[in-house]
Write a protein that holds these residues in place. Structure first.
Motif, PDB file in Angstrom:
ATOM      1  N   GLN A  28      -2.949   8.191  46.032  1.00 58.42           N
ATOM      2  CA  GLN A  28      -2.066   8.056  44.885  1.00 58.42           C
ATOM      3  C   GLN A  28      -1.557   6.614  44.834  1.00 58.42           C
ATOM      4  O   GLN A  28      -1.293   6.009  45.871  1.00 58.42           O
ATOM      5  N   TYR A  29      -1.432   6.082  43.651  1.00 59.70           N
ATOM      6  CA  TYR A  29      -0.996   4.708  43.466  1.00 59.70           C
ATOM      7  C   TYR A  29       0.162   4.663  42.480  1.00 59.70           C
ATOM      8  O   TYR A  29       0.311   5.547  41.649  1.00 59.70           O
ATOM      9  N   ILE A  30       0.944   3.618  42.583  1.00 55.31           N
ATOM     10  CA  ILE A  30       2.066   3.443  41.671  1.00 55.31           C
ATOM     11  C   ILE A  30       2.072   2.003  41.184  1.00 55.31           C
ATOM     12  O   ILE A  30       1.664   1.089  41.891  1.00 55.31           O
ATOM     13  N   GLY A  31       2.527   1.794  39.972  1.00 51.28           N
ATOM     14  CA  GLY A  31       2.610   0.447  39.416  1.00 51.28           C
ATOM     15  C   GLY A  31       3.975   0.226  38.796  1.00 51.28           C
ATOM     16  O   GLY A  31       4.756   1.164  38.633  1.00 51.28           O
ATOM     17  N   TYR A  32       4.268  -0.999  38.477  1.00 53.97           N
ATOM     18  CA  TYR A  32       5.569  -1.348  37.915  1.00 53.97           C
ATOM     19  C   TYR A  32       5.407  -2.182  36.663  1.00 53.97           C
ATOM     20  O   TYR A  32       4.505  -3.006  36.564  1.00 53.97           O
ATOM     21  N   HIS A  33       6.290  -1.977  35.726  1.00 58.76           N
ATOM     22  CA  HIS A  33       6.351  -2.794  34.523  1.00 58.76           C
ATOM     23  C   HIS A  33       6.824  -4.192  34.932  1.00 58.76           C
ATOM     24  O   HIS A  33       7.647  -4.313  35.840  1.00 58.76           O
ATOM     25  N   PRO A  34       6.331  -5.243  34.290  1.00 57.67           N
ATOM     26  CA  PRO A  34       6.752  -6.608  34.651  1.00 57.67           C
ATOM     27  C   PRO A  34       8.271  -6.811  34.677  1.00 57.67           C
ATOM     28  O   PRO A  34       8.773  -7.637  35.441  1.00 57.67           O
ATOM     29  N   ASN A  35       9.009  -6.041  33.889  1.00 59.18           N
ATOM     30  CA  ASN A  35      10.472  -6.168  33.881  1.00 59.18           C
ATOM     31  C   ASN A  35      11.099  -5.721  35.203  1.00 59.18           C
ATOM     32  O   ASN A  35      12.255  -6.021  35.473  1.00 59.18           O
ATOM     33  N   ASN A  36      10.341  -4.992  35.997  1.00 59.37           N
ATOM     34  CA  ASN A  36      10.849  -4.477  37.270  1.00 59.37           C
ATOM     35  C   ASN A  36      10.317  -5.268  38.461  1.00 59.37           C
ATOM     36  O   ASN A  36      10.274  -4.766  39.580  1.00 59.37           O
ATOM     37  N   GLU A  37       9.948  -6.511  38.247  1.00 64.66           N
ATOM     38  CA  GLU A  37       9.347  -7.311  39.311  1.00 64.66           C
ATOM     39  C   GLU A  37      10.264  -7.428  40.531  1.00 64.66           C
ATOM     40  O   GLU A  37       9.814  -7.317  41.670  1.00 64.66           O
TER      41      GLU A  37
END
Length: 65
Positions: A28-37
């Protein structure tokens, strides 16, 4: 399917269900929106500080059927 999480929920809520052993399992993988850097960098720092022995134990638990 996250077997460990599912088993915990079943136990916590005393659900009348059982996990099947032949479920498809994949990473399983997770990603983040650029605003949440900033949050992503903080999480990366925290995860990298986990001792190798703890990472191995987590991996062992998730590989159990």
């Amino acid at each position: 399917m996250d077997r460990t999480w599912a088993a915990k929920i079943i136990q916590d809520f005393d659900l009348p269900v059982a996990l099947l052993h032949n479920l498809h399992i994949e990473p399983q993988y997770i990603g983040y929106h650029p605003n949440n850097e900033k949050k992503a960098l903080r999480l990366q720092h925290l995860l990298s500080s986990i001792p190798e022995s703890v990472k191995k134990e987590i991996e062992r638990r998730y590989q159990q059927p």
